[in-house]
Write a protein that holds these residues in place. Structure first.
Motif, PDB file in Angstrom:
ATOM      1  N   ALA A 136       0.871  -1.182   0.000  1.00  0.00           N
ATOM      2  CA  ALA A 136       0.000   0.000   0.000  1.00  0.00           C
ATOM      3  C   ALA A 136       0.903   1.226   0.000  1.00  0.00           C
ATOM      4  O   ALA A 136       1.785   1.352   0.853  1.00  0.00           O
ATOM      5  N   HIS A 137       0.679   2.125  -0.944  1.00  0.00           N
ATOM      6  CA  HIS A 137       1.569   3.264  -1.122  1.00  0.00           C
ATOM      7  C   HIS A 137       0.980   4.532  -0.492  1.00  0.00           C
ATOM      8  O   HIS A 137      -0.229   4.770  -0.566  1.00  0.00           O
ATOM      9  N   GLY A 138       1.839   5.331   0.086  1.00  0.00           N
ATOM     10  CA  GLY A 138       1.422   6.634   0.603  1.00  0.00           C
ATOM     11  C   GLY A 138       0.614   6.582   1.874  1.00  0.00           C
ATOM     12  O   GLY A 138      -0.135   7.522   2.170  1.00  0.00           O
ATOM     13  N   VAL A 139       0.755   5.535   2.677  1.00  0.00           N
ATOM     14  CA  VAL A 139      -0.012   5.419   3.919  1.00  0.00           C
ATOM     15  C   VAL A 139       0.641   6.286   4.998  1.00  0.00           C
ATOM     16  O   VAL A 139       1.819   6.122   5.310  1.00  0.00           O
ATOM     17  N   VAL A 140      -0.128   7.198   5.576  1.00  0.00           N
ATOM     18  CA  VAL A 140       0.394   8.107   6.598  1.00  0.00           C
ATOM     19  C   VAL A 140       0.138   7.574   7.998  1.00  0.00           C
ATOM     20  O   VAL A 140       1.041   7.531   8.838  1.00  0.00           O
ATOM     21  N   ALA A 141      -1.088   7.141   8.286  1.00  0.00           N
ATOM     22  CA  ALA A 141      -1.431   6.708   9.645  1.00  0.00           C
ATOM     23  C   ALA A 141      -2.748   5.960   9.636  1.00  0.00           C
ATOM     24  O   ALA A 141      -3.515   6.021   8.663  1.00  0.00           O
ATOM     25  N   ALA A 142      -3.001   5.254  10.728  1.00  0.00           N
ATOM     26  CA  ALA A 142      -4.284   4.578  10.949  1.00  0.00           C
ATOM     27  C   ALA A 142      -4.964   5.179  12.169  1.00  0.00           C
ATOM     28  O   ALA A 142      -4.307   5.719  13.066  1.00  0.00           O
ATOM     29  N   GLU A 143      -6.301   5.091  12.190  1.00  0.00           N
ATOM     30  CA  GLU A 143      -7.100   5.614  13.313  1.00  0.00           C
ATOM     31  C   GLU A 143      -6.775   7.084  13.582  1.00  0.00           C
ATOM     32  O   GLU A 143      -6.194   7.461  14.598  1.00  0.00           O
ATOM     33  N   VAL A 144      -7.162   7.922  12.648  1.00  0.00           N
ATOM     34  CA  VAL A 144      -6.852   9.349  12.682  1.00  0.00           C
ATOM     35  C   VAL A 144      -8.079  10.120  13.163  1.00  0.00           C
ATOM     36  O   VAL A 144      -9.176   9.955  12.616  1.00  0.00           O
ATOM     37  N   GLU A 145      -7.887  10.955  14.160  1.00  0.00           N
ATOM     38  CA  GLU A 145      -8.986  11.752  14.700  1.00  0.00           C
ATOM     39  C   GLU A 145      -8.936  13.170  14.156  1.00  0.00           C
ATOM     40  O   GLU A 145      -7.865  13.730  13.909  1.00  0.00           O
ATOM     41  N   GLY A 146     -10.115  13.742  13.962  1.00  0.00           N
ATOM     42  CA  GLY A 146     -10.204  15.113  13.475  1.00  0.00           C
ATOM     43  C   GLY A 146     -11.543  15.714  13.853  1.00  0.00           C
ATOM     44  O   GLY A 146     -12.347  15.115  14.570  1.00  0.00           O
ATOM     45  N   ALA A 147     -11.792  16.927  13.364  1.00  0.00           N
ATOM     46  CA  ALA A 147     -13.032  17.624  13.678  1.00  0.00           C
ATOM     47  C   ALA A 147     -13.326  18.629  12.585  1.00  0.00           C
ATOM     48  O   ALA A 147     -12.427  19.075  11.860  1.00  0.00           O
ATOM     49  N   ALA A 199     -11.205   8.562  11.359  1.00  0.00           N
ATOM     50  CA  ALA A 199     -11.070   7.838  10.102  1.00  0.00           C
ATOM     51  C   ALA A 199     -10.195   6.611  10.309  1.00  0.00           C
ATOM     52  O   ALA A 199      -9.306   6.600  11.155  1.00  0.00           O
ATOM     53  N   ASP A 200     -10.437   5.578   9.511  1.00  0.00           N
ATOM     54  CA  ASP A 200      -9.675   4.344   9.653  1.00  0.00           C
ATOM     55  C   ASP A 200      -8.242   4.487   9.147  1.00  0.00           C
ATOM     56  O   ASP A 200      -7.335   3.838   9.677  1.00  0.00           O
ATOM     57  N   ARG A 201      -8.039   5.365   8.135  1.00  0.00           N
ATOM     58  CA  ARG A 201      -6.688   5.477   7.576  1.00  0.00           C
ATOM     59  C   ARG A 201      -6.528   6.819   6.886  1.00  0.00           C
ATOM     60  O   ARG A 201      -7.503   7.374   6.350  1.00  0.00           O
ATOM     61  N   LEU A 202      -5.309   7.327   6.901  1.00  0.00           N
ATOM     62  CA  LEU A 202      -4.968   8.544   6.166  1.00  0.00           C
ATOM     63  C   LEU A 202      -3.886   8.200   5.150  1.00  0.00           C
ATOM     64  O   LEU A 202      -2.828   7.673   5.515  1.00  0.00           O
ATOM     65  N   ASP A 203      -4.153   8.481   3.881  1.00  0.00           N
ATOM     66  CA  ASP A 203      -3.193   8.247   2.797  1.00  0.00           C
ATOM     67  C   ASP A 203      -2.799   9.576   2.159  1.00  0.00           C
ATOM     68  O   ASP A 203      -3.536  10.572   2.247  1.00  0.00           O
ATOM     69  N   ARG A 204      -1.654   9.569   1.517  1.00  0.00           N
ATOM     70  CA  ARG A 204      -1.215  10.716   0.727  1.00  0.00           C
ATOM     71  C   ARG A 204      -1.052  10.285  -0.724  1.00  0.00           C
ATOM     72  O   ARG A 204      -0.446   9.255  -1.016  1.00  0.00           O
ATOM     73  N   ASP A 205      -1.602  11.107  -1.633  1.00  0.00           N
ATOM     74  CA  ASP A 205      -1.448  10.887  -3.061  1.00  0.00           C
ATOM     75  C   ASP A 205      -0.904  12.182  -3.650  1.00  0.00           C
ATOM     76  O   ASP A 205      -1.666  13.090  -4.002  1.00  0.00           O
ATOM     77  N   GLY A 206       0.417  12.302  -3.700  1.00  0.00           N
ATOM     78  CA  GLY A 206       1.026  13.561  -4.095  1.00  0.00           C
ATOM     79  C   GLY A 206       0.787  14.605  -3.013  1.00  0.00           C
ATOM     80  O   GLY A 206       1.105  14.398  -1.839  1.00  0.00           O
ATOM     81  N   ASP A 207       0.196  15.727  -3.393  1.00  0.00           N
ATOM     82  CA  ASP A 207      -0.138  16.763  -2.408  1.00  0.00           C
ATOM     83  C   ASP A 207      -1.484  16.516  -1.737  1.00  0.00           C
ATOM     84  O   ASP A 207      -1.807  17.150  -0.724  1.00  0.00           O
ATOM     85  N   ALA A 208      -2.277  15.630  -2.313  1.00  0.00           N
ATOM     86  CA  ALA A 208      -3.629  15.401  -1.804  1.00  0.00           C
ATOM     87  C   ALA A 208      -3.631  14.378  -0.667  1.00  0.00           C
ATOM     88  O   ALA A 208      -2.829  13.438  -0.650  1.00  0.00           O
ATOM     89  N   LEU A 209      -4.560  14.564   0.270  1.00  0.00           N
ATOM     90  CA  LEU A 209      -4.759  13.640   1.386  1.00  0.00           C
ATOM     91  C   LEU A 209      -6.087  12.919   1.212  1.00  0.00           C
ATOM     92  O   LEU A 209      -7.064  13.501   0.720  1.00  0.00           O
ATOM     93  N   ILE A 210      -6.117  11.664   1.629  1.00  0.00           N
ATOM     94  CA  ILE A 210      -7.331  10.852   1.516  1.00  0.00           C
ATOM     95  C   ILE A 210      -7.604  10.229   2.881  1.00  0.00           C
ATOM     96  O   ILE A 210      -6.789   9.457   3.389  1.00  0.00           O
ATOM     97  N   LEU A 211      -8.730  10.589   3.468  1.00  0.00           N
ATOM     98  CA  LEU A 211      -9.179   9.960   4.717  1.00  0.00           C
ATOM     99  C   LEU A 211     -10.161   8.859   4.355  1.00  0.00           C
ATOM    100  O   LEU A 211     -11.162   9.107   3.668  1.00  0.00           O
TER     101      LEU A 211
END
Length: 411
Positions: free
Chosen positions: A226-237, A250-262
């Motif tokens: 899995a590419h660009g994985v930043v963290a698991a179990e990420v909290e936000g508001a 969120a279950d996972r935070l990924d990075r795709d270039g400059d974009a973030l995917i929760l």
């Protein structure tokens, strides 16, 4: 005492509860209160408990009876119909997380019964093993995928803003031996947390989880990593005007270039199986507007302003017929103005009802008034709801359809 028992010897008066049953069958309802008060006093004496105010307790029981089976139909609904008042929420306290607000959106009465009253379905002791294909199975799958990521990147407590500046990691899929260990540990942990460790259900959960994990592997680990994985179990508001701060995880935070995917894993079917992306977005927008599917938009809205990105659902349901893999991914972008407007309106509506304690059952769907809401078919607190009572249902519908009575906020 009735004849012929009265001719015997060493007889005692009937207990108060029997007098109460006779009074309920034959006497006017207003005469019940004093007899009911005697029953609670008698019960207290039997167990050595001091009863502070038996009349108040009896009045509450009569109120419940009036709500369930009113002597006069057509009265305005009260707390037993979900109009519980502002004590439902702690003034100034935190709101439920976004998943909790979704529950309120689907059925406010269920949310109140489960979250505030702690009501749960009574298990049937005659049944065998519990149904595992639901929350139990989903918990196992989530736990395994979380551990795969955390084995490599750790489980720090960085904020979403801090994580937005972190580079993504290359996370390999575990070996078969390691995967077996993860699945077994997760299944045993979920079984133990739910009081099922001694039932032998853990191996069943482990076996059921494998097809879902294979879908995750095919979708996100197609080349073994899995590419660009930043963290698991990420909290936000996210801040919503007119509502306040809405928290999420969120279950996972990924990075795709400059974009973030929760990402949020879903063990059920996708929000839509339509072939076209535009149609799938239309279906998601309708669910957001109804307040029932809010996480993806909350994720997108909660990302730092300096970071473009999306919130995404990933469906792991193994068998989806002829549906393509693309329908498993349902995304919402922060710059989607229509989605944002629907989200803000839904959140503000749900929060206002939660805060004033207007938590009546959802008795029909907005666009299908003659149909039973789909959520009623698998509601765990159905026994605590009177929706199936035709008189109660008619009373609620007539009240909601009519003009506001006293103009109170709860109305």
């Amino acid at each position: 005492l009735p004849l012929p028992l009265a001719h015997g010897s060493d007889l005692e008066p009937r207990p108060a509860c029997e007098h109460a049953i006779l009074a309920a069958e034959t006497s006017p309802r207003e005469s019940l209160m004093s007899v009911l008060a005697e029953t609670i006093l008698e019960s207290g004496e039997r167990v050595g408990a001091q009863i502070a105010d038996p009349i108040e307790w009896a009045a509450g029981r009569v109120d419940v009876l009036d709500a369930i089976e009113p002597a006069v139909r057509g009265r305005d609904p009260g707390p037993w119909a979900g109009l519980v008042g502002e004590t439902v929420a702690t003034p100034g306290g935190p709101l439920p997380a976004v998943t909790g607000l979704e529950t309120v959106g689907r059925c406010a009465w269920r949310a109140f019964a489960e979250r505030r009253l702690g009501v749960a379905a009574m298990p049937d002791p005659r049944l065998g093993l519990p149904e595992t294909r639901g929350l139990l199975l989903g918990s196992v799958v989530h736990r395994v995928l979380e551990t795969i990521v955390q084995d490599l990147v750790g489980c720090g407590e960085e904020s979403l803003v801090e994580l937005a500046a972190v580079d993504g990691h290359e996370v390999p899929w575990p070996s078969e031996k390691r995967l077996n260990e993860l699945v077994a540990d997760a299944a045993l942990g979920v079984a133990a947390r739910n009081g099922l460790a001694a039932t032998g259900v853990a191996p069943l959960l482990a076996a059921q989880a494998r097809p879902y994990l294979e879908v995750a592997r095919a979708m996100d680990w197609s080349d073994g990593t899995a590419h660009g994985v930043v963290a698991a179990e990420v909290e936000g508001a996210v801040e919503v005007e007119g509502a306040g701060t809405v928290r999420f995880r969120a279950d996972r935070l990924d990075r795709d270039g400059d974009a973030l995917i929760l990402i949020d894993y879903k063990s059920g079917k996708p929000q839509s199986t339509a072939k076209g992306e535009a149609k799938r977005r239309e279906h998601l927008l309708a669910e957001v507007a109804m307040g029932r599917t809010l996480q993806a938009v909350a994720y997108a809205r909660g990302l730092p302003e300096s970071s473009p990105g999306v919130g995404r659902y990933l469906s792991l349901k193994p068998h989806m017929g002829e549906a393509s893999d693309e329908v498993r991914r349902t995304s919402a972008g922060r710059d989607d103005a229509e989605m944002t407007t629907a989200f803000d309106h839904a959140i503000a509506t749900i929060v206002s009802g939660w805060r004033v304690g207007a938590l009546t059952p959802r008795v029909s769907e907005a666009k299908k008034p003659n149909e039973t809401p789909a959520a009623c078919g698998f509601c765990p607190v159905e026994q605590a709801c009177l929706r199936s009572d035709s008189g109660y249902l008619r009373n609620i519908v007539d009240w909601v359809s009519g003009p506001a009575g006293n103009g109170a906020r709860i109305e």
